[in-house]
Write a protein that holds these residues in place. Structure first.
Motif, PDB file in Angstrom:
ATOM      1  N   GLU A 125       5.489   8.855   1.132  1.00 60.28           N
ATOM      2  CA  GLU A 125       4.884   9.471  -0.787  1.00 60.28           C
ATOM      3  C   GLU A 125       4.210   8.139  -1.774  1.00 60.28           C
ATOM      4  O   GLU A 125       4.564   7.258  -1.754  1.00 60.28           O
ATOM      5  CB  GLU A 125       5.535   9.537  -0.874  1.00 60.28           C
ATOM      6  N   MET A 147       2.255  12.523   1.765  1.00 68.36           N
ATOM      7  CA  MET A 147       1.974  13.429   0.803  1.00 68.36           C
ATOM      8  C   MET A 147       1.636  12.155   0.094  1.00 68.36           C
ATOM      9  O   MET A 147       2.050  11.049  -0.508  1.00 68.36           O
ATOM     10  CB  MET A 147       3.091  13.575   0.932  1.00 68.36           C
ATOM     11  N   SER A 166       1.902  12.554  -3.675  1.00 63.95           N
ATOM     12  CA  SER A 166       2.782  13.865  -5.425  1.00 63.95           C
ATOM     13  C   SER A 166       2.179  13.795  -5.762  1.00 63.95           C
ATOM     14  O   SER A 166       2.832  14.796  -7.260  1.00 63.95           O
ATOM     15  CB  SER A 166       4.549  13.100  -5.466  1.00 63.95           C
ATOM     16  N   ALA A 182      -4.105  12.318   0.174  1.00 66.10           N
ATOM     17  CA  ALA A 182      -2.724  11.885   1.131  1.00 66.10           C
ATOM     18  C   ALA A 182      -3.417  10.300   2.385  1.00 66.10           C
ATOM     19  O   ALA A 182      -2.979   9.451   2.394  1.00 66.10           O
ATOM     20  CB  ALA A 182      -2.657  12.780   1.652  1.00 66.10           C
ATOM     21  N   LEU A 216      -0.078  15.934   3.532  1.00 65.64           N
ATOM     22  CA  LEU A 216      -0.199  16.625   1.889  1.00 65.64           C
ATOM     23  C   LEU A 216      -1.153  16.893   0.858  1.00 65.64           C
ATOM     24  O   LEU A 216      -0.555  15.247   0.635  1.00 65.64           O
ATOM     25  CB  LEU A 216       2.180  17.079   1.995  1.00 65.64           C
TER      26      LEU A 216
END
Length: 339
Positions: free
Chosen positions: A98, A126, A128, A145, A161
Motif C-alpha cells: 500500500e 493498492m 489508498s 497502484a 486497487l
C-alpha cells in the motif's frame, strides 16, 4: 561512402546494438531471497530486497523475491537495470503493498517498474489516496497502484486497487492473467501492448464523480496507425458495484485501440459503450471492438455508430498470445499461473 552515409551507417549500428541489447532473456538458475516484516528472513522490506539487486549493470539472472504475508506500507521502485525480478507473494488476499501517493506520475504509484522481464504473482498493489471510495470529490486525484514501463512483464493473480488511473499500463508488451483491477476513472490507461486474460475489471464508486469525468474502464494512448499497441481483454469479467454506469473506454489519443473478446459485460456498461474524447475529430481512426461477449451490458443496439467489427484472422491477430509473444517469452517465465 560519403560522410553523411558513414554517420547514417554508424547510427543504424547503434540502433541495432541497442535493440539487441534490450532483447535479452533472463538466465537461471533461479536465486531466491526472502522478505518478512517480522521473523526470520533476509529483508524486512520489499524495497530493500530489490535494492540488493545491482542497478549499476543490467541484471540478467532470475531473482525471486519471496514475500511473506503482511501489509507492506511502502512504495516499491524497480529501476531500469534491475530486470529479471520475480515478486512472489503469498496470495493477493495475504500479501498487500500500500502507498498513498497522488497527482505526480513519477512519484505517485505504489509500484513503479521500469525494467524489462519483471514478473509478479499473488500480490495486491493498492493506492489508498482516494479511499474510502465514498470520500467525495475533494479527495479524487490521479493515484496509481502500479506503473509498468518495461517490456516483457507479466502479472499472475495480482490485484490492483485504486480509483483514478489505477493501473498505468504505460509501455511495452505485458501479460495479465487472473488479475483483479478496481477503479472508477480511466483505471487502466497507457500505451501498453497488452493482453488481459481471465481478469476481473471492477468499477467501484461510492460518490458522484466530478462533472465531465464520468466512469471509464480504459483510456488507451495510441497516436498513429504504425503504433502496434492495444489493450486486449479476453475471457474477462467486466462488472461493478451497481451504483453507476461506465464506458468501456475512451480515446486517450487519436488511434486508441481496445479489443474485448469473449467476455462477460455486466449491467455496469453504459449503452453507448465508448467515448471518443480526444479522438472526437477522427473517430474513424479509433479501434474499439466487442466480439463474442455476453451479459446484460453486451447489448450493442445503442453503441456508438463508429465502433469497429473484427472477425476471423483479424480478431485472432489480437486475441492470440502471439500478439505480445512471438518470441515465446511467456513460456520461459519462472512462474506458471494456477489453472
Amino acid at each position: 561512402m560519403n560522410l553523411s552515409g558513414f554517420f547514417s551507417f554508424v547510427f543504424t549500428l547503434l540502433i541495432l546494438h541497442f535493440e539487441v541489447g534490450k532483447a535479452f532473456n533472463c538466465r537461471g538458475p533461479l536465486k531466491t531471497i526472502t522478505v518478512r516484516q517480522s521473523g526470520k528472513a533476509q529483508f524486512k522490506t520489499i524495497q530493500s530486497a530489490i535494492d540488493s539487486v545491482s542497478n549499476k549493470t543490467q541484471n540478467t539472472r532470475w531473482i525471486r523475491i519471496k514475500i511473506f504475508p503482511g501489509v507492506y506500507r511502502q512504495q516499491v521502485i524497480i529501476s531500469g537495470l534491475q530486470s529479471c525480478i520475480y515478486l512472489e507473494g503469498a496470495g493477493s488476499k495475504s500479501t498487500f503493498v500500500e502507498w498513498n501517493g497522488h497527482d505526480t506520475p513519477f512519484t505517485t504509484p505504489t509500484l513503479i517498474s521500469r525494467a524489462d522481464n519483471i514478473v509478479a504473482k499473488g500480490i495486491t498493489f493498492m493506492n489508498s489516496h482516494n479511499h474510502p471510495l465514498d470520500g467525495g470529490e475533494a479527495r479524487l486525484a490521479p493515484a496509481e497502484a502500479a506503473r509498468i514501463e518495461g517490456d516483457k512483464c507479466a502479472f499472475f493473480e495480482c490485484a490492483f486497487l485504486g480509483v483514478q488511473d489505477t493501473l498505468s499500463d504505460h509501455a511495452g508488451r505485458h501479460y495479465f492473467h487472473k488479475c483483479f483491477i478496481q477503479g472508477a476513472i480511466d483505471f487502466i490507461y497507457g500505451n501498453g501492448q497488452s493482453i488481459y486474460e481471465e481478469c476481473t475489471l471492477f468499477f467501484s464508486v461510492g460518490a458522484d464523480l466530478p462533472k465531465g469525468r464520468g466512469g471509464v474502464f480504459t483510456a488507451h494512448r495510441r497516436e498513429s496507425e504504425e503504433d502496434p499497441s492495444a489493450f486486449v481483454f479476453k475471457n474477462c469479467n467486466i462488472t461493478g458495484n451497481g451504483k453507476a454506469k461506465a464506458n468501456l473506454g475512451r480515446g486517450y489519443r487519436s488511434h486508441s485501440r481496445v479489443i474485448i473478446a469473449n467476455s462477460y459485460l455486466g449491467d455496469v456498461v453504459s449503452p453507448a459503450g465508448w467515448d471518443p474524447w480526444r479522438g472526437k475529430n477522427n473517430v474513424q481512426d479509433l479501434t474499439f471492438v466487442e466480439e463474442g461477449c455476453w451479459g446484460p451490458g453486451s447489448n450493442k443496439s445503442k453503441r456508438v455508430p463508429w465502433m469497429k467489427r473484427l472477425s476471423g484472422s483479424a480478431l485472432r491477430r489480437f486475441v492470440d498470445k502471439t500478439f505480445i509473444d512471438q518470441q515465446g517469452w511467456i513460456a520461459r517465465l519462472p512462474v506458471k499461473s494456477s489453472s
